[in-house]
Write an enzyme that holds these catalytic residues in place. Sequence first.
Site, PDB file in Angstrom:
ATOM      1  N   GLU A   1      14.432 -14.970   0.574  1.00 32.80           N
ATOM      2  CA  GLU A   1      14.829 -16.033   1.513  1.00 32.80           C
ATOM      3  C   GLU A   1      13.928 -17.251   1.344  1.00 32.80           C
ATOM      4  OE1 GLU A   1      14.334 -14.254   5.347  1.00 32.80           O
ATOM      5  OE2 GLU A   1      16.061 -12.930   5.103  1.00 32.80           O
TER       6      GLU A   1
ATOM      7  N   ASP B   1       0.826  -1.199   0.000  1.00 32.24           N
ATOM      8  CA  ASP B   1       0.000   0.000   0.000  1.00 32.24           C
ATOM      9  C   ASP B   1       0.868   1.260   0.000  1.00 32.24           C
ATOM     10  OD1 ASP B   1      -2.873   0.883   0.472  1.00 32.24           O
ATOM     11  OD2 ASP B   1      -1.921   1.895   2.155  1.00 32.24           O
TER      12      ASP B   1
HETATM   13  C1  GLC Z   1      -4.283   2.966  -0.587  1.00 32.65           C
HETATM   14  C2  GLC Z   1      -5.511   2.106  -0.408  1.00 32.65           C
HETATM   15  C3  GLC Z   1      -6.650   2.969   0.012  1.00 32.65           C
HETATM   16  C4  GLC Z   1      -6.301   3.631   1.323  1.00 32.65           C
HETATM   17  C5  GLC Z   1      -4.989   4.384   1.234  1.00 32.65           C
HETATM   18  C6  GLC Z   1      -4.452   4.735   2.589  1.00 32.65           C
HETATM   19  O1  GLC Z   1      -4.433   3.874  -1.609  1.00 32.65           O
HETATM   20  O2  GLC Z   1      -5.762   1.389  -1.584  1.00 32.65           O
HETATM   21  O3  GLC Z   1      -7.845   2.243   0.124  1.00 32.65           O
HETATM   22  O4  GLC Z   1      -7.321   4.520   1.699  1.00 32.65           O
HETATM   23  O5  GLC Z   1      -3.985   3.608   0.634  1.00 32.65           O
HETATM   24  O6  GLC Z   1      -4.009   3.580   3.241  1.00 32.65           O
END
Ligand code: GLC
Length: 566
Positions: free
Chosen positions: A281, A233
């Site tokens: 790993e 993310d």
């Molecule tokens: C990413 C996720 C989204 C979230 C953001 C903050 O873009 O896909 O859903 O709100 O990160 O974590």
Amino acid sequence: MTSTSTSSPGESPASSSAASSTNTAAATSTNTAADWWRSAVVYQVYPRAFTDSTGSGVGDLAGIRSRIPYLASLGVDAVWMSPFYPSALADGGYDVDDYRAVDPRLGTLDDFDGIVTDAHAAGLKVIVDIVPNHSSDRHEWFTAALAAGVGSAERARYVFRRGRGANAELPPTEWTSLFGGSAWQAVGDGDWYLHLFAPEQPDFDWSNREVRDEFLRTLRFWSDRGVDGFRIDVAHGLAKDLSEPLPVGPPLPRKHDGSDPLWDRDDVHEIFEEWRTVLNEYDPPRSAVAEAWVPAERRVLYARPTELGQAFNFDLLESPWTAEAFREIIGRNLDEAAQSGASSTWVLSNHDVVRHASRYGLPNGTLLDPWLIAAGATPGENRTLGLRRARAATLLMLALPGSAYLYQGEELGLPEVADLPAEVLQDPIWQRTGGIRKGRDGARIPLPWTSTGPSYGFGPAASELPQPAWFAALSVEAQEADPHSTLALYRSALALRRSMDAAATMRFVNCAHTEVLHLVRSDGWESVTNFSLDWVPLPVGTLALSSRPVGEGILPPNTTAWLRSV
Ligand code: GLC
């Protein structure tokens, strides 16, 4: 017809599997190879909206496990689960309290292990979401940071700064959060902390060695439990230039040369190089895909073999519905992937954007950004047109070399639920913009599995986010009975894709009609998409599948056909 650009994604050889005549093809040659991810079709599950096994109104892990036969019958190669970790749900679970646990409302680690066991037995890989830019404000490190006070080692794991003004009553800078409002939150003792997203999502300081080690532990924790890969993310946000004095004014327009203070900095790559050594790993090495909303030439840096291997390519998702735009995006991305040794990824929908069946129903088929949609906006969506184009776009995407990511419900052709009442909206964007922007809930409505029942088979009770009555006709049950349904189209396409050579390259063929995109793969498969409103001649070949019934040698508007070369 003359051939034009030739693009090879630099796929490493993976033997092609025999054509599958059933819908239940499981472990294939692609899936057992160490580099399965290069050509995999990955299905994104948004756990809280997938299947509710208990009647709580919220989806859970036992629910996901119960649907593994469905995912195998769909013909995907892997399942990616959005966060299922303990969370107050300030941002749909992307506010994580504990990276190595399961939200008790969703189940237990045993339930998680059950998913891995069943998925692997069905030939499916498992990918989990890692959220490294920020934790939640309930994470034990953040609670400790608040308790430990100004200048403490605990605060150094996050980004705390003194406020401005005589009493530190002003935020350290005028930076704004992506969800609206200030990016700083005061904690009452003169310190403020940075949150590029919601205030419940404090940003980590990635220059801190403890933060780095903590995430290496998390990668190992899930890898040891049998997870095959990770979705990262906000990968482009981790490295920040926080050297003093911070520039007080609002952030300047983002720089795209690696020197922006907050986004897509060059020094983020050393973090992912370290991750790669951990992922390697394992045997086979764990895969990873970056979520990085950066220009294409910067995206491939995250996808280098020495880093994550893949980065979501959101270009198609953001593209207008024209042959020219699709052609340019496909050609450029395959060239870039070939140069960097990465595998190209294709995405049309996910939990953050308006579903593509709705986007394509707009007059010019452009992106309707839910982060920006004004509440109450009526986009003038044409559902028939949207679904027609969505089916055509999906078939085109699935004919491309590289891997593809599907979002739950797109195989049903689900449109966005655009008319949710304000009182049920959960997305922080809605709250943080004072109701000016609607947010992303419309793409996160629990799936309809059956045509009847309190939540159309989602669970034994009504779902927390309400489903519209028209979901009944789009349910899995309804579509399973219809050979022309979108579900049937996805199943057929995914079964045929298994007979394609994962190592194939492709080239475009020039067509008389500029709004027709015709690609020829080196394994004898061809895909032709008619973006225009005209009926155009179908190229010579054996018709294998089409997104809409095709006439005698004629391709209707907004349609894709797959052909075998003769
Ligand atoms: C990413 C996720 C989204 C979230 C953001 C903050 O873009 O896909 O859903 O709100 O990160 O974590």
